[in-house]
Scaffold this active site. Structure first.
Site, PDB file in Angstrom:
ATOM      1  N   GLY A   1      -7.366   9.867  -8.059  1.00 53.92           N
ATOM      2  CA  GLY A   1      -6.144   9.160  -7.418  1.00 53.92           C
ATOM      3  C   GLY A   1      -6.073   7.976  -7.806  1.00 53.92           C
TER       4      GLY A   1
ATOM      5  CB  THR B   1      -0.927  -0.174   0.914  1.00 56.36           C
ATOM      6  OG1 THR B   1      -1.931   0.923   1.304  1.00 56.36           O
ATOM      7  CG2 THR B   1       0.111  -0.406   2.282  1.00 56.36           C
TER       8      THR B   1
ATOM      9  CG  ASN C   1      -3.572  -3.675  -4.657  1.00 58.01           C
ATOM     10  OD1 ASN C   1      -3.630  -4.110  -5.658  1.00 58.01           O
ATOM     11  ND2 ASN C   1      -4.545  -3.627  -3.974  1.00 58.01           N
TER      12      ASN C   1
ATOM     13  CG  ASP D   1      -6.888  -0.880  -5.231  1.00 59.68           C
ATOM     14  OD1 ASP D   1      -7.616  -1.225  -4.076  1.00 59.68           O
ATOM     15  OD2 ASP D   1      -6.137  -0.188  -5.287  1.00 59.68           O
TER      16      ASP D   1
ATOM     17  CE  LYS E   1      -2.454   0.423  -3.236  1.00 60.23           C
ATOM     18  NZ  LYS E   1      -3.486   0.986  -3.113  1.00 60.23           N
TER      19      LYS E   1
END
Ligand code: NDP
Length: 283
Positions: free
Chosen positions: A134, A69, A94, A109, A73
């Protein structure tokens, strides 16, 4: 007669800085316990300058893989032996997976989100509005583009970050994507099918609403929030009151855990066990 007892566990874990508030260990260890798996998941504080040594350590100790994290990343990529498809498009990792001695970077994710979304709607050819640009928005939008959504509108506060995501989507996927500046309350277009909050707005301790025109949230829309703490955000409460179908961030987190465990061990674990653990923690 002595019997053979195996005291050796397979190792996985999570590297980040800061890492204290990352709940993944509690969730994944619940699945390991439920399925009697000889695995340990270790939450590890790894500062940026220690990442290379940590990855070498993982390789030396034969970890099955690990999550990473912030702030690793992107910076982890040169230390890995290859990338999966969506991680290569996003240029972000990730989840690292050991395959035949090689450590491959994946990104769970967006995959975790997509699986969660598919429980309520098939996103193919749907019109999607995403708040934020983001890391999470990038992962979600790339995975939606690969899942053949009809059109993506990125709504972001800062122009440059928003434009960066549009450029990436246009260069690396075939999705139709456009940017909307975000000033004041955003009016969601009537023909939108899916709305996703990928910003930090609503995250504890500042549990506030996403600035949208309330009346533009319509009953035909599926409204999703990535925030897990708290899971029932003011944005989801408002959308539910408007008659929308809502989807919280816990589903995405749990699916990421399930996909990671499948990558590392080949075992399909029961997602409900992990969801229960997360609900115990956050509700
Ligand atoms: P980033 O820091 O990479 O991006 C944050 C985004 O939020 C930016 O687009 C930023 O806009 C926007 N933003 C932040 N504050 C505001 C504000 N007050 N008003 C408008 N826009 C704002 O974070 P991530 O993308 O990594 O994570 C975003 C959220 O997603 C986190 O809160 C995290 O908890 C959640 N998340 C949940 C996951 C799950 O499994 N459920 C997985 C990953 C993330 P700008 O460019 O203008 O700064």
């Amino acid at each position: 007669m002595s019997k053979m007892i195996n005291f050796k566990k397979e190792l996985v874990g999570c590297f980040g800085d800061p890492i204290w508030e990352n709940p993944t260990e509690a969730m994944i260890e619940a699945a390991f316990a439920h399925h009697n798996m000889d695995y340990r998941y270790v939450t590890t504080l790894v500062p940026a300058e220690g990442l290379h040594a940590a990855v070498e350590g993982v390789k030396a100790m034969g970890f099955k893989g690990f999550n990473c994290t912030m702030p690793h990343k992107v910076s982890i990529i040169p230390y890995l032996d290859g990338l999966g498809e969506s991680a290569a498009i996003m240029e972000a990792v990730n989840c690292v997976v050991e395959r035949d001695g090689k450590y491959i970077g994946e990104n769970t994710d967006g995959k975790g989100f997509l699986e969660s979304l598919q429980t309520v709607i098939n996103p193919q050819q749907k019109k999607v509005v995403i708040f934020g640009a983001g890391g999470a928005a990038r992962a979600v939008s790339v995975e939606l583009a690969l899942a053949d959504v009809g059109a993506l509108t990125i709504v972001n506060r800062s122009h440059d970050r928003g434009q960066g995501l549009i450029d990436l989507l246009q260069k690396k996927t075939s999705v139709q994507a456009k940017l909307n500046a975000w000033q004041g309350e955003f009016a969601i277009p009537n023909d939108t099918d899916i709305v996703i909050n990928c910003t930090n707005i609503g995250l504890s301790p500042e549990v506030v609403r996403v600035p949208v025109v309330k009346a533009s949230l319509r009953t035909n829309m599926v409204v999703c929030d990535l925030i897990v703490n708290p899971p029932y955000t003011p944005f989801l409460q408002e959308a539910e009151a408007q008659g929308c179908i809502i989807l919280d961030g816990i589903g995405m987190l749990v699916n990421q855990g399930r996909i990671g465990i499948k990558y590392w061990s080949g075992i399909d674990v029961d997602a409900a066990v992990m969801r229960r653990r997360m609900e115990e923690i956050y509700q």
